[in-house]
Design a protein around this motif. Structure first.
Motif, PDB file in Angstrom:
ATOM      1  N   TRP A  16      -0.136  -0.687  -8.360  1.00 51.55           N
ATOM      2  CA  TRP A  16      -0.353   0.680  -7.884  1.00 51.55           C
ATOM      3  C   TRP A  16      -1.059   0.727  -6.542  1.00 51.55           C
ATOM      4  O   TRP A  16      -0.979   1.736  -5.826  1.00 51.55           O
ATOM      5  CB  TRP A  16      -1.114   1.490  -8.929  1.00 51.55           C
ATOM      6  N   ALA A  44      -5.527   4.503  -7.714  1.00 51.52           N
ATOM      7  CA  ALA A  44      -4.738   3.506  -8.454  1.00 51.52           C
ATOM      8  C   ALA A  44      -5.313   3.288  -9.848  1.00 51.52           C
ATOM      9  O   ALA A  44      -4.579   3.155 -10.831  1.00 51.52           O
ATOM     10  CB  ALA A  44      -4.695   2.193  -7.679  1.00 51.52           C
ATOM     11  N   GLY A  64      -2.803   5.203 -12.240  1.00 52.82           N
ATOM     12  CA  GLY A  64      -1.888   4.126 -12.579  1.00 52.82           C
ATOM     13  C   GLY A  64      -2.363   3.281 -13.745  1.00 52.82           C
ATOM     14  O   GLY A  64      -1.646   3.081 -14.727  1.00 52.82           O
ATOM     15  N   PRO A 116       5.577   1.034 -10.585  1.00 49.16           N
ATOM     16  CA  PRO A 116       5.075   1.240  -9.222  1.00 49.16           C
ATOM     17  C   PRO A 116       5.773   0.380  -8.177  1.00 49.16           C
ATOM     18  O   PRO A 116       5.917   0.802  -7.021  1.00 49.16           O
ATOM     19  CB  PRO A 116       3.585   0.885  -9.324  1.00 49.16           C
TER      20      PRO A 116
END
Length: 525
Positions: free
Chosen positions: A179, A188, A192, A216
């Motif tokens: 990410w 991130a 993510g 991603p």
């Protein structure tokens, strides 16, 4: 500039992977009976205490960085702390696996089921023989085989225990850095890594890791394709080769997610191809990406396209008898006592979690309709949904399952990401509309409201609690018990006779056998 950015990423990597190993290494020294429920709870609490303490130390460092030297090192400390939390969170789950397998050298499930087949096939390929399945992804088998040769004298069974623990530990850093191709460190972690923890798995960690990394990476590929028309040739081609090689390695590790994602990614690539800037660069980017992918995984792709067509899955499990539209939770294929499934919801059988997820998905599309990240993830969601329904609709005719229930994980992950991205998109809109001048900002700080710094610290505190709670739940999922859920996997490991003829240290009633407890067979229909 590039050198400094590379050094910062290297620092993040060192911190993330060190954090991932810290808790499992501490758990090795725990003295407890892993089959005793009180000991399991104590073990989880001990891991949680260490996780919280280390996490709070990193957050304290962020607070100090905000206050010292005018906040000069605030961003650096935030970056390091985000990486550390990603590693610590998956290290928590790995530490739980250490506790669950304490006293036995066997991996989860010993030589039964998928674990046994993987151990057998890895031993074969390490000795230059073909595996039992030519279509099974080769990377896990070769990794296990060579790791066993290096560290366990060729014993792939005992080596698999190590890789289950290490695979779970490295889950967080891998998804975090995937990410980081798209988002800043804190984003991130929040948008993510957090959604990925609904899927973390200590039994066969490589499969879920490929999924949470692949999403991603494919999004970053589409973003790079969109920008390819204005890039210089050298960095463009190097980037394409890197993407192709990385995707090839992921394909060799677990290929199923590629099937569910393919149609959505092709759609997004066609949509964001640089039709109006420089088509030649776009075509070159895709060509080099494909060439690098084929160089890494081309041979296995040919096997999948030929022999894979003859592979049939006739194994009807618990989840193949449930409503195909329900994907929000997987109860495993060894359910024990389940009751109503899917769980009854408040709105036409649909629960609040589903409603919130669907609403956030719609809001994410609304706010990010022109953003390749949102469009690509949405396309992958739709692709997996259609593949799921297509295969399930032919299930009666073909009497095959073809692993369609594995789309659960991709649908859930993509849906959770889109829900999380709502906060990302809203915060971006708020930042764009912020009109405070320097004097107003100083007045805000003077009233004790630290603005962005306070938001960062508050987010880190919330993520520490969220990841600690989720990781504890996922670690508890693998605490050994004879209850027909995933807990039966480590339970079996404590009932298998060791290669020296002795029982594992905590074998129930000090009894064990060659194959271990086989009551799990009664849970399979």
């Amino acid at each position: 500039m590039l050198r400094s950015r590379g050094a910062l990423l290297l620092l993040e990597a060192v911190v993330a992977f060190a954090g991932a190993l810290a808790l499992p290494m501490m758990a090795v020294g725990f003295k407890l009976d892993p089959l005793d429920r009180i000991a399991q709870v104590s073990g989880l609490a001990a891991i949680q205490f260490r996780f919280a303490l280390i996490g709070l130390l990193f957050i304290a460092a962020v607070v100090l960085a905000m206050r010292l030297r005018g906040g000069r090192h605030f961003d650096l400390t935030t970056r390091i702390s985000a990486a550390a939390l990603a590693g610590l969170a998956s290290g928590f789950v790995a530490a739980g696996a250490v506790v669950a397998l304490h006293g036995t050298p066997w991996p989860m499930f010993g030589l039964n089921g998928d674990s046994g087949r993987i151990v057998e096939w890895a031993h074969a390929v390490a000795n230059g023989q073909p595996s039992g399945s030519p279509v099974y992804p080769p990377a896990p088998l070769y990794t296990l085989g060579y790791y066993a040769e290096w560290f366990h004298g060729g014993n792939t069974a005992y080596a698999f225990k190590d890789l289950q623990i290490l695979g779970a530990a490295f889950f967080g850093p891998f998804v975090y850095f995937a990410w980081r191709l798209l988002l800043s460190p804190l984003r991130a972690l929040a948008f993510g890594v957090v959604p990925a923890f609904a899927l973390i798995d200590a039994y066969k960690p490589y499969a879920q890791t490929v999924l949470v990394v692949l999403v991603p990476v494919l999004v970053a590929l589409v973003v790079a394709l969109r920008r390819s028309g204005t890039e210089n040739w050298r960095p463009l081609l190097l980037k394409a080769a890197g993407f192709g090689a990385l995707i090839g390695v992921l394909f060799l590790t677990y290929s199923g997610w590629f099937l569910w994602s393919a149609a959505g990614v092709f759609f997004a690539a066609a949509l964001y191809f640089p039709w109006k800037t420089d088509r030649a660069k776009g075509a070159a980017f895709l060509g080099v990406t494909l060439a690098a992918f084929m160089a890494v995984a081309g041979r296995y792709l040919v096997v999948m396209l030929t022999e894979g067509q003859e592979t049939k899955d006739f194994n009807f499990r618990f989840d193949t008898f449930t409503d195909p539209a329900y994907y929000l939770m997987w109860r495993t294929d060894m359910p024990g006592k389940v009751g109503d499934w899917p769980p009854p919801g408040e709105f036409g059988g649909v629960g609040l979690f589903a409603l919130v997820t669907f609403i956030c998905l719609g809001v994410a599309i609304w706010l990010g309709l022109r953003k390749p990240m949102v469009v690509t993830i949405t396309a992958m969601f739709v692709s997996a949904w259609l593949m799921r329904m297509y295969i399930a609709s032919h299930m009666y005719e073909t009497q095959t399952v073809q692993l369609y229930t594995r789309t659960n994980n991709q649908l859930l992950y993509c849906g959770l990401i889109l829900a999380a991205l709502v906060a990302h998109l809203v915060s971006q809109r708020l930042a764009e509309r912020r009109t405070l001048d320097n004097g107003d900002a100083a007045a805000v700080r003077g009233r004790g409201l630290p603005g962005r710094e306070g938001a960062v610290i508050g987010t880190l505190c919330a993520l520490l609690l969220l990841l600690g709670t989720v990781s504890s739940s996922m670690a508890d999922r693998y605490m050994p018990a004879q209850d027909g859920t995933y807990r039966i996997l480590p339970y079996v490991s404590h009932t298998i006779r060791q290669m020296n003829g002795k029982c594992p240290q905590f074998a129930p009633e000090h009894k064990c056998s060659k194959d271990g407890d086989q009551t799990w067979l009664t849970y399979i229909r």
